[in-house]
Design a protein around this motif. Structure first.
Motif, PDB file in Angstrom:
ATOM      1  N   VAL A   1      86.459-108.601  42.172  1.00  0.00           N
ATOM      2  CA  VAL A   1      85.909-109.911  42.518  1.00  0.00           C
ATOM      3  C   VAL A   1      84.885-110.303  41.469  1.00  0.00           C
ATOM      4  CG1 VAL A   1      84.793-111.329  44.282  1.00  0.00           C
ATOM      5  CG2 VAL A   1      86.167-109.357  44.968  1.00  0.00           C
ATOM      6  N   THR A   2      84.912-111.559  41.068  1.00  0.00           N
ATOM      7  CA  THR A   2      83.960-112.040  40.062  1.00  0.00           C
ATOM      8  C   THR A   2      83.493-113.447  40.410  1.00  0.00           C
ATOM      9  OG1 THR A   2      83.566-112.166  37.670  1.00  0.00           O
ATOM     10  CG2 THR A   2      85.670-113.032  38.479  1.00  0.00           C
ATOM     11  N   THR A   3      82.687-114.028  39.515  1.00  0.00           N
ATOM     12  CA  THR A   3      82.143-115.368  39.745  1.00  0.00           C
ATOM     13  C   THR A   3      83.036-116.424  39.110  1.00  0.00           C
ATOM     14  OG1 THR A   3      80.843-115.507  37.706  1.00  0.00           O
ATOM     15  CG2 THR A   3      79.841-114.341  39.567  1.00  0.00           C
ATOM     16  N   GLU A   4      82.807-117.674  39.469  1.00  0.00           N
ATOM     17  CA  GLU A   4      83.575-118.771  38.878  1.00  0.00           C
ATOM     18  C   GLU A   4      83.311-118.866  37.375  1.00  0.00           C
ATOM     19  OE1 GLU A   4      84.152-122.405  41.670  1.00  0.00           O
ATOM     20  OE2 GLU A   4      82.203-121.550  42.198  1.00  0.00           O
ATOM     21  N   LYS A   5      82.073-118.620  36.966  1.00  0.00           N
ATOM     22  CA  LYS A   5      81.749-118.677  35.540  1.00  0.00           C
ATOM     23  C   LYS A   5      82.483-117.591  34.766  1.00  0.00           C
ATOM     24  CE  LYS A   5      77.147-120.791  35.404  1.00  0.00           C
ATOM     25  NZ  LYS A   5      75.757-120.608  34.910  1.00  0.00           N
TER      26      LYS A   5
ATOM     27  N   ALA B   1      89.064 -99.992  39.702  1.00  0.00           N
ATOM     28  CA  ALA B   1      89.498-100.675  40.920  1.00  0.00           C
ATOM     29  C   ALA B   1      90.712 -99.982  41.526  1.00  0.00           C
ATOM     30  CB  ALA B   1      89.810-102.137  40.612  1.00  0.00           C
ATOM     31  N   GLU B   2      91.635 -99.572  40.673  1.00  0.00           N
ATOM     32  CA  GLU B   2      92.839 -98.901  41.158  1.00  0.00           C
ATOM     33  C   GLU B   2      92.516 -97.523  41.724  1.00  0.00           C
ATOM     34  OE1 GLU B   2      97.325 -97.622  39.637  1.00  0.00           O
ATOM     35  OE2 GLU B   2      95.899 -98.534  38.238  1.00  0.00           O
ATOM     36  N   SER B   3      91.683 -96.755  41.023  1.00  0.00           N
ATOM     37  CA  SER B   3      91.382 -95.392  41.469  1.00  0.00           C
ATOM     38  C   SER B   3      90.562 -95.372  42.752  1.00  0.00           C
ATOM     39  CB  SER B   3      90.642 -94.626  40.373  1.00  0.00           C
ATOM     40  OG  SER B   3      89.363 -95.195  40.137  1.00  0.00           O
TER      41      SER B   3
ATOM     42  N   VAL C   1      85.235-103.910  47.579  1.00  0.00           N
ATOM     43  CA  VAL C   1      85.367-104.709  46.372  1.00  0.00           C
ATOM     44  C   VAL C   1      84.629-104.075  45.204  1.00  0.00           C
ATOM     45  CG1 VAL C   1      85.525-106.806  47.773  1.00  0.00           C
ATOM     46  CG2 VAL C   1      83.349-106.204  46.736  1.00  0.00           C
ATOM     47  N   LEU C   2      85.185-104.291  44.021  1.00  0.00           N
ATOM     48  CA  LEU C   2      84.510-103.945  42.769  1.00  0.00           C
ATOM     49  C   LEU C   2      84.103-105.273  42.161  1.00  0.00           C
ATOM     50  CD1 LEU C   2      83.551-102.102  40.533  1.00  0.00           C
ATOM     51  CD2 LEU C   2      85.885-102.054  39.616  1.00  0.00           C
ATOM     52  N   ALA C   3      82.830-105.605  42.293  1.00  0.00           N
ATOM     53  CA  ALA C   3      82.323-106.894  41.832  1.00  0.00           C
ATOM     54  C   ALA C   3      81.763-106.750  40.417  1.00  0.00           C
ATOM     55  CB  ALA C   3      81.238-107.393  42.779  1.00  0.00           C
TER      56      ALA C   3
END
Length: 345
Positions: free
Chosen positions: A284-288, A276-278, A230-232
């Motif tokens: 993925v991120t937070t709800e905020k 993210a593609e490369s 994941v890229l967070a």
């Protein structure tokens, strides 16, 4: 809001020494305001969820948990919030179908998903609007240092990993007012974070006779990210806490932190999408953060559509916070005799 300077978390630094005179003046003003008699006792219980320091500590998840406790008890709660990051001064009743984070801030959007939310800097006007709309208990998301409303219960949230930093008042440190002043108004401390609670925090709570309750941010959909690359990315008070949560879920995490309440630009969105593609990673991120991107256009809209959200909720280690909240429902006056105030009529 910019990210907190590193010296705030150092016990002694040249920067904090240099800013100490300004810090002393700021602290004196902030502390004096906390001792002022409340402008209004609204006639319903007021439960405040605040913190000692600038920035995020987990207040909103705790406020959400308090609202759920009240709903389960058959009450009709409403949330009062300033709507940080939004441009509407209010008071205004939050409407997720009409308002965006640009209007009322990201926290208000999240809270409005489970209860009515009144956004506005004037807490007295906000309380009046909420009660007129039918609320029989008010939950303040932030506002611990605000004296305008008489509070029935004040829960102070602390990030257990970060604690209170260097213990100094802004701008020399992260505290919003002198700690000894703030502790006189706290009914309980909620330490949020995995692992043992900071020893200094335990000592402080014991010295002032304040209950300390541990809690963790528990992922609700963590299994969705187990074994995933994941890229967070996160624009919250301490993004590292979000990255650690994903790692604990079993994800292979590459983290990109942003400042608290960060508004993403198209350039930043393009970079995240391209990376993210490369690298073959899931965004993925937070709800905020997702709430802030919801009404965006262009690349930010595409970033929002491509991103998954890690949902979290507060998991208390004991029933103490719930007992305090339920006890507050039967209180008829603010707990201010301890401060030497006359009871608010």
């Amino acid at each position: 809001m910019n990210r907190a300077p590193g010296f705030w978390w150092q016990k002694d630094s040249l920067a904090s020494r240099a800013l100490w005179p300004v810090s002393t003046l700021y602290g004196a003003i902030a502390g004096h305001r906390m001792y002022k008699r409340p402008r209004l006792s609204p006639g319903v219980p007021v439960i405040c969820v605040g913190n000692f320091t600038m920035g995020g500590a987990g207040k909103t998840p705790v406020a959400l948990a308090v609202v759920r406790m009240l709903l389960a008890a058959g009450k009709t709660p409403a949330v009062l919030t300033r709507g940080y990051g939004g441009r509407l001064k209010g008071p205004v009743l939050a409407d997720p179908e009409v308002h965006t984070a640009a209007h009322i801030g990201d926290e208000a959007l999240l809270l409005a998903g489970i209860a009515p939310v009144v956004v506005g800097a004037d807490r007295v006007a906000g309380a009046a609007m909420a009660i007129e709309a039918g609320a029989d208990v008010l939950v303040m998301d932030d506002g611990f240092q605000n004296h305008s409303l008489a509070k029935t219960l004040s829960l102070v949230v602390v990030d257990a990993a970060a604690g209170i930093g260097n213990g100094l008042v802004f701008p020399a440190g992260p505290l919003r007012a002198p700690l000894d002043t703030q502790l006189q108004f706290a009914d309980a401390i909620v330490a949020v974070g995995a692992g043992p609670v900071d020893a200094e925090l335990r000592t402080i709570a014991a010295d002032y006779g304040i209950p300390l309750h541990a809690a963790v941010l528990a992922p609700e959909n963590g299994a969705d990210f187990e074994g995933k690359r994941v890229l967070a990315f996160a624009g919250i008070g301490r993004p590292e806490k979000f990255f650690e949560s994903l790692t604990a879920c079993g994800a292979d995490v590459a983290g990109t932190p942003f400042a608290d309440h960060h508004v993403f630009t198209d350039v930043e969105a393009e970079r995240l999408l391209a990376r993210a593609e490369s690298e073959g990673r899931l965004l993925v991120t937070t709800e905020k953060d997702a709430a802030r991107m919801k009404a965006a256009k262009g690349a930010v809209e595409r970033l929002h559509a491509a991103s998954r959200v890690l949902k979290v909720s507060i998991d208390f280690a004991d029933e103490g916070p719930k007992a305090l909240v339920l006890a507050a429902l039967g209180a008829r006056t603010a707990r201010n005799a301890k401060k030497g105030w006359a009871k608010v009529k």
